[in-house]
Design an enzyme around this catalytic site. Sequence first.
Site, PDB file in Angstrom:
ATOM      1  N   ASP A  77     160.091 -18.889  36.014  1.00 40.04           N
ATOM      2  CA  ASP A  77     159.873 -18.082  34.797  1.00 40.04           C
ATOM      3  C   ASP A  77     158.484 -18.244  34.180  1.00 40.04           C
ATOM      4  OD1 ASP A  77     160.669 -16.373  32.672  1.00 40.04           O
ATOM      5  OD2 ASP A  77     162.698 -17.174  32.808  1.00 40.04           O
ATOM      6  N   GLU A 109     160.462   1.336  19.779  1.00 39.11           N
ATOM      7  CA  GLU A 109     159.281   1.002  20.584  1.00 39.11           C
ATOM      8  C   GLU A 109     158.591   2.250  21.137  1.00 39.11           C
ATOM      9  OE1 GLU A 109     162.045  -0.853  20.699  1.00 39.11           O
ATOM     10  OE2 GLU A 109     161.322  -2.907  20.329  1.00 39.11           O
ATOM     11  N   GLY A 120     166.611  -7.202  20.852  1.00 43.88           N
ATOM     12  CA  GLY A 120     167.191  -5.937  20.408  1.00 43.88           C
ATOM     13  C   GLY A 120     168.400  -5.487  21.222  1.00 43.88           C
ATOM     14  N   TRP A 143     169.083 -10.225  28.441  1.00 42.21           N
ATOM     15  CA  TRP A 143     168.558 -10.092  27.085  1.00 42.21           C
ATOM     16  C   TRP A 143     168.915 -11.351  26.309  1.00 42.21           C
ATOM     17  CZ3 TRP A 143     170.874  -4.597  26.835  1.00 42.21           C
ATOM     18  CH2 TRP A 143     172.260  -4.617  26.804  1.00 42.21           C
ATOM     19  N   ASN A 172     166.465   1.220  21.045  1.00 39.97           N
ATOM     20  CA  ASN A 172     165.651   0.039  21.341  1.00 39.97           C
ATOM     21  C   ASN A 172     165.188   0.100  22.785  1.00 39.97           C
ATOM     22  OD1 ASN A 172     164.661  -2.647  20.343  1.00 39.97           O
ATOM     23  ND2 ASN A 172     165.633  -3.266  22.255  1.00 39.97           N
ATOM     24  N   TYR A 227     163.849  -6.855  29.826  1.00 35.52           N
ATOM     25  CA  TYR A 227     164.692  -8.015  30.090  1.00 35.52           C
ATOM     26  C   TYR A 227     164.977  -8.046  31.589  1.00 35.52           C
ATOM     27  CZ  TYR A 227     165.744  -6.381  25.302  1.00 35.52           C
ATOM     28  OH  TYR A 227     165.656  -5.887  24.019  1.00 35.52           O
ATOM     29  N   ARG A 228     164.609  -9.120  32.228  1.00 36.20           N
ATOM     30  CA  ARG A 228     164.755  -9.188  33.685  1.00 36.20           C
ATOM     31  C   ARG A 228     166.207  -8.994  34.125  1.00 36.20           C
ATOM     32  NH1 ARG A 228     164.532 -15.502  33.513  1.00 36.20           N
ATOM     33  NH2 ARG A 228     166.725 -15.991  33.846  1.00 36.20           N
TER      34      ARG A 228
END
Length: 482
Positions: free
Chosen positions: A281, A232, A190, A185, A167, A171-172
């Site tokens: 955000d 991906e 994922g 995440w 995967n 994700y920051r």
Amino acid sequence: MAFRDLHEYLRALEARGELQRVTVPVDPYLEMAEIADRMVARGGPALLFTNVKGSQFPVAMNLFGTQARTNFALGLDDPDRVGQTLRTLIQPPEVGGFWDKLRALPKLAELSSYFPKLVHDAPCQEVVDNDPDLTKLPVLTTWPQDGGPFITLPLVCTRDPATGRRNLGMYRMQVFDGKTAGMHWHLHKGGRYHQIAAKNQGERRLPVAVALGADPATIYAATAPLPRDIDEFILAGFLRRAPVELVRAKTVDVEVPAHAEFVLEGYVDVDELRMEGPFGDHTGYYSLADLYPVFHVTAITRRRDPIYPATVVGRPIKEDAYLGKVTERLFLPLIQMLVPDVVDISMPPAGVFHNLVIVSIAKHYPGQARQTMYALWGMGQMANAKHIVVVDKDVNVHDMDEVIWRVTNNIDAARDVVIVEGPLDDLDHASPRAHFGGKMGIDATRKLPEEGHTRVWPDDIVMPPEIKALVDRRWQEYGFRS
Ligand SMILES: Cc1cc2nc3c(=O)[nH]c(=O)nc-3n(C[C@H](O)[C@H](O)[C@H](O)COP(=O)(O)O)c2cc1C
Ligand SMILES: [Mn+2]
């Protein structure tokens, strides 16, 4: 065109006059975010900061700061057409006879030509540091109440410990100190699923490698909401029309893009949580501080001349809107495979993608608008959509004036609003509980008698074409110049 890496993409932008170098010293604490934010707001060039306070590494920003640049980055002259191609590629072959199967072969061959390719010698491993220090990276703090500096464009690579499937997700990561960072995440993503799978396998740690900087298609692919078990890197290969080269990380059993700028190698403990955030955000609010998993870095590999990539998220519209639009276009044909009467979809950036989905349908039968909502609410990350508005096929879902006009005219709130409960995006702050709460569907389609609407439904107001033609013809005669 397939860009090999971030360097090549930046060179191409420079050749188009879409890259500006900033050589004076700049501060990664707020100042760089403000500069990049202004550039995105005015549709300005990508930025390469070569003199960042506190770090030896340059920083690239505004890589996807306009839709045209994003489409160029991904080789998408027409995202809708590419979405259709994607659909024909993954559509199951006709299960007729031998000849149908034979006809499907070229399609399979084409698809497999996009599968990632393993290499053994990789630029991202030119320099290997076994005593890594995250604070040496030029990580930006983008908003004043942020809990610290955040890595904003990380390509988080993991593998399902049970199946071995890869995967890639964005994700920051909040840098806590030289050796640890938050791993944001979300519950439904994922990477998080792989962490849970590791725990279920009785393992204490999930190996994780985070690539920073790659060819733009790979960066985009990390944001794409693919079904859980779909790699991906295949999507990135499809967009590039050439496979992504992967290399095994030096110290963990995870494959990473060979042409990345940096790779952070390490692990996430399956049970450890630490307070992460707040963070200004995508929603335009600070996402609340909360407990999230922790990434421990055990090695950093990099190119000899790495460039660190970053973005600023915040009150829409920001750079991520253009990546989101690509997803909206690429995934529409896939949604249509499952819900064939869907005509078009819009997720306006101000709705932060999960807050508002507007969908037009070719309505044939009673209840179909509701069926469409329920279908979307059952589909991958679309399940987190907070508000879904369904309109008829002739409504342009991208024109907000038209949407407001149609929707507010067409609904009877007592009849046409559906309130349900279900999963919500981690970033939602309005629901009383995290991750779970109310959702609203609005059926703004024309109502049928079978739906209890026996009054006349008025026609649209349209001037007959012969009158339009007449006025066109006589326009100058009336004394108007243009
Ligand atoms: C700039 C940017 C930052 C993001 N940050 C996060 C994040 O911190 N956590 C998260 O779960 N998703 C984040 N996302 C969205 C995910 O990348 C997206 O949902 C992706 O589809 C996840 O991949 P997955 O389905 O393989 O988990 C971010 C997206 C972008 C463009
Ligand atoms: Mn995924």
